[in-house]
Design an enzyme around this catalytic site. Structure first.
Site, PDB file in Angstrom:
ATOM      1  CE  LYS A  88      -3.130 -12.550  11.111  1.00  0.00           C
ATOM      2  NZ  LYS A  88      -4.170 -11.570  11.509  1.00  0.00           N
ATOM      3  CB  SER A 163      -2.200  -8.893  13.629  1.00  0.00           C
ATOM      4  OG  SER A 163      -3.418  -9.536  13.256  1.00  0.00           O
ATOM      5  CB  SER A 187      -5.883  -7.798  12.138  1.00  0.00           C
ATOM      6  OG  SER A 187      -5.195  -7.459  13.295  1.00  0.00           O
TER       7      SER A 187
END
Ligand code: GLN
Length: 497
Positions: A88, A163, A187
Site C-alpha cells: 500500500k 482505504s 481499511s
C-alpha cells in the site's frame, strides 16, 4: 486439468512449486505482468498503473538496487522466498516515492524501509508494485485517491472498499499474489469483504508501525490481504514481532500461526453480539450471517448471544478520535519538509496555506477541520476527552465478552460493495459503512474478514471474527475451519478448484 497460471497460485502453492523445482520467481513475475496487461487498465489497483510499461511492478528496477533477491538466492532465504508482495502506498520502501495517494506528498522519496519491508525482504519476498488507496487512508471506497479510483474486479461499476482498496482489488484480480494494507477503522477488512479475499487487522502493537505514514497513531495497524486464510497466517507471522523503533510495538512472542490452522473448533465458544445483528445490515448480509452461524455450529462450535452495550457510540467515538489524531499527524505536511510546495507564495503563511490548500483533497481537509475543532481549547473536554472515555467503555465491553467466549462473529460491512459515486457526496453515509469494523481498532483487538457468502449478482460478502489481544492464532483457526468447510474461496476463483 491444465495447471493454473502462476499468478493464480497462493503463497503456499508457490512455495511448494519452487521447492519441487516446477516454478521460478521469474515465471510468477511474468504471469503477473500478463494479467496486469489485461486487467490493470480497467481496475487501476496500482498507483503506477497506466504507465507500467515493460516493468509493471518496478521489480526489475528494485532488483538493480538490491531490493529483491536474485534468482537462485531465494533458496537460502525465508518462508516468502521469491514471493511478490504488493505494498500500500503509505508504507515506506527506501528510495521510492511514497504519496499516500495525496498530491501533497508527490515527489517525496522514502528515506528508509518500514520495518515490515525489512521483514519481508529478510523472508525472501519480492517487493512488488504500490497499491492505490484513499488519500491518507481516510475512507472506505478508494475514491479519494489523487490518482483516481480503483474499481472492484468483481464488478467494475462498484468500489473495491477502502482505504486499502488497491491491495484488495489486486489480490482478487490475481494481479498480486498477496499484499499489505493498513487498518485504522476497517481499511483492511472492509475492502477484503468487498473484493472477496481475506484481510487481517492484527492486535494493536503486534506489527511495527515504523515506516507507516501515520493516520491515527493509537488505531493504525499494518496487516495482510491474501487469497486464503493460510496465506494470511504465513504473511502475518513474517511481519509481526517486537520492534524497538516503534514504542507502541509489543514485546510478545509471535507464534507459528500456521500451526493453528488444522485444529478443529469443537467446543469453541463464539459470541454473537446482539447489537451487531439488530437492523442496519442488508438482508443479504443477514442471510450470510445466518448461514455462518449454522456452519460454525455444524463444525462443533458453541454459539452464544452476548451484548456489547456501547456499540451505538462506536462510530461517533471513532469520528472524533481518528480525525483528532489525524489533524495532529498531518500538521507536518506544511510545504516545508515534505513533497509539494507552492513556490509562488510571497510569505511563509501564504506558503503554508497554499501548499496545504492545494495539496490536500476535500475529505482530508474535512477531517483536519473536524479534528482540530475537537482538540481546540474549550471543546477538548466536550469532544476528544469524552470520546476517549467512551473508548474505554467500548474496550471494557470486549473484556467482559471475552470472559465468556473465545471469539466473536459479526458482519464485516453492512452491505456488499456499493456503486462508484454512490456515497461520495454524503460523508455520513460513508462513515456509517465502518460500523462493524471500527470497534476492533478502538479496543485494540485482532480481527479477520473472509468470504462468507456471494450475492446472486456475484458480489462477495465478508464475515468477521474478533478475538482477545494477541490471540490471532485462534482467529486463523476459526477462519480456516469455516473456509475449508465452504467453497466461497473457490467459487470466487481465489484458489483453483
Ligand atoms: N473507513 C474508515 C475511515 O474512513 C477507516 C479507514 C482506515 O481504516 N484507514 O476512517
Amino acid at each position: 486439468m491444465s495447471p493454473s497460471p502462476p499468478n493464480r497460485l497462493t503463497i503456499t502453492q508457490i512455495a511448494q512449486a519452487y521447492a519441487q523445482g516446477r516454478l521460478a520467481p521469474q515465471d510468477v513475475l511474468d504471469a503477473l505482468s500478463e494479467e496486469i496487461a489485461v486487467r490493470e487498465g480497467e481496475i487501476h489497483a496500482y498507483i503506477n498503473g497506466a504507465a507500467m510499461g515493460s516493468d509493471p511492478s518496478g521489480t526489475l528496477r528494485r532488483r538493480q538496487r538490491g531490493l529483491t533477491p536474485e534468482q537462485g538466492q531465494e533458496e537460502s532465504l525465508g518462508p516468502l522466498r521469491g514471493v511478490p508482495v504488493a505494498i500500500k502506498d503509505n508504507i515506506c520502501v527506501e528510495g521510492e516515492e511514497i504519496t499516500c495517494a495525496s498530491k501533497i506528498l508527490k515527489g517525496f522519496i522514502s528515506p528508509y524501509h518500514a520495518t515490515v519491508i525489512e521483514k519481508l525482504l529478510a523472508a525472501g519476498a519480492l517487493i512488488y508494485g504500490r497499491t492505490n488507496m484513499d488519500e491518507f487512508a481516510f475512507g472506505p471506497s478508494c475514491e479519494t485517491s489523487c490518482y483516481g479510483p480503483t474499481k472492484n474486479p468483481r464488478d467494475l461499476g462498484r468500489v473495491p472498499g477502502g482505504s486499502s482498496g488497491g491491495s484488495a482489488a489486486a489480490v482478487a484480480a490475481h494481479t498480486a499474489i498477496a499484499a499489505l494494507g493498513s487498518d485504522t477503522g476497517g481499511s483492511i477488512r472492509q475492502p477484503a469483504s468487498f473484493c472477496g479475499v481475506v484481510g487481517v487487522k492484527p492486535t494493536y502493537g503486534r506489527v511495527s508501525r515504523y515506516g507507516l505514514i501515520a493516520f491515527a497513531s493509537s488505531l493504525d495497524q499494518i496487516g495482510p490481504i491474501t487469497k486464503d486464510v493460510r496465506d494470511a497466517a504465513v504473511l502475518l507471522r513474517v511481519i509481526a514481532g517486537h520492534d524497538p523503533k516503534d514504542s507502541t510495538s509489543a514485546d510478545v512472542p509471535v507464534p507459528d500461526y500456521a500451526g493453528f490452522l488444522d485444529r478443529d473448533i469443537r467446543g469453541m465458544k463464539i459470541g454473537l453480539p446482539k447489537e451487531y445483528f439488530a437492523a442496519g445490515a442488508s438482508s443479504q448480509v443477514m442471510e450470510t450471517m445466518a448461514y455462518a452461524r449454522t456452519q460454525l455450529a455444524r463444525l462443533g462450535a458453541e454459539l452464544v448471544e452476548i451484548s456489547l452495550p456501547h456499540t451505538a457510540y462506536v462510530v461517533n467515538a471513532y469520528y472524533i478520535i481518528a480525525p483528532s489524531e489525524a489533524s495532529s499527524n498531518l500538521a507536518r505536511f506544511d510545504g516545508v519538509r515534505f513533497g509539494f510546495r507552492d513556490e509562488s507564495a510571497k510569505t511563509l503563511l501564504q506558503m503554508y496555506e497554499d501548499s496545504r490548500g492545494r495539496g490536500f483533497g476535500a475529505e482530508v481537509k474535512r477531517r483536519i477541520i473536524l479534528g482540530t475543532y475537537s482538540l481546540s481549547s474549550g471543546y477538548y473536554d466536550a469532544y476528544y476527552l469524552r470520546a476517549m472515555k467512551v473508548r474505554t467503555k467500548i474496550k471494557e465491553d470486549f473484556d467482559k465478552a471475552f470472559q465468556k467466549v473465545d471469539a466473536l462473529l459479526t458482519p464485516t460491512a453492512p452491505t456488499a460493495a456499493f456503486r462508484l459515486g454512490e456515497k461520495v457526496e454524503d460523508p455520513l453515509q460513508m462513515y456509517l459503512s465502518d460500523v462493524y469494523t471500527i470497534s476492533a481498532n478502538l479496543a485494540g483487538i485482532p480481527a479477520i474478514s473472509l468470504p462468507g457468502g456471494i450475492t446472486p449478482e456475484g458480489l462477495p460478502i465478508g464475515i468477521q471474527f474478533l478475538a482477545k489481544p494477541f490471540d490471532e492464532g485462534n482467529l486463523f483457526r476459526l477462519a480456516h475451519a469455516f473456509e475449508q468447510s465452504t467453497d466461497f474461496h473457490r467459487r470466487l476463483g481465489n484458489v483453483a478448484s
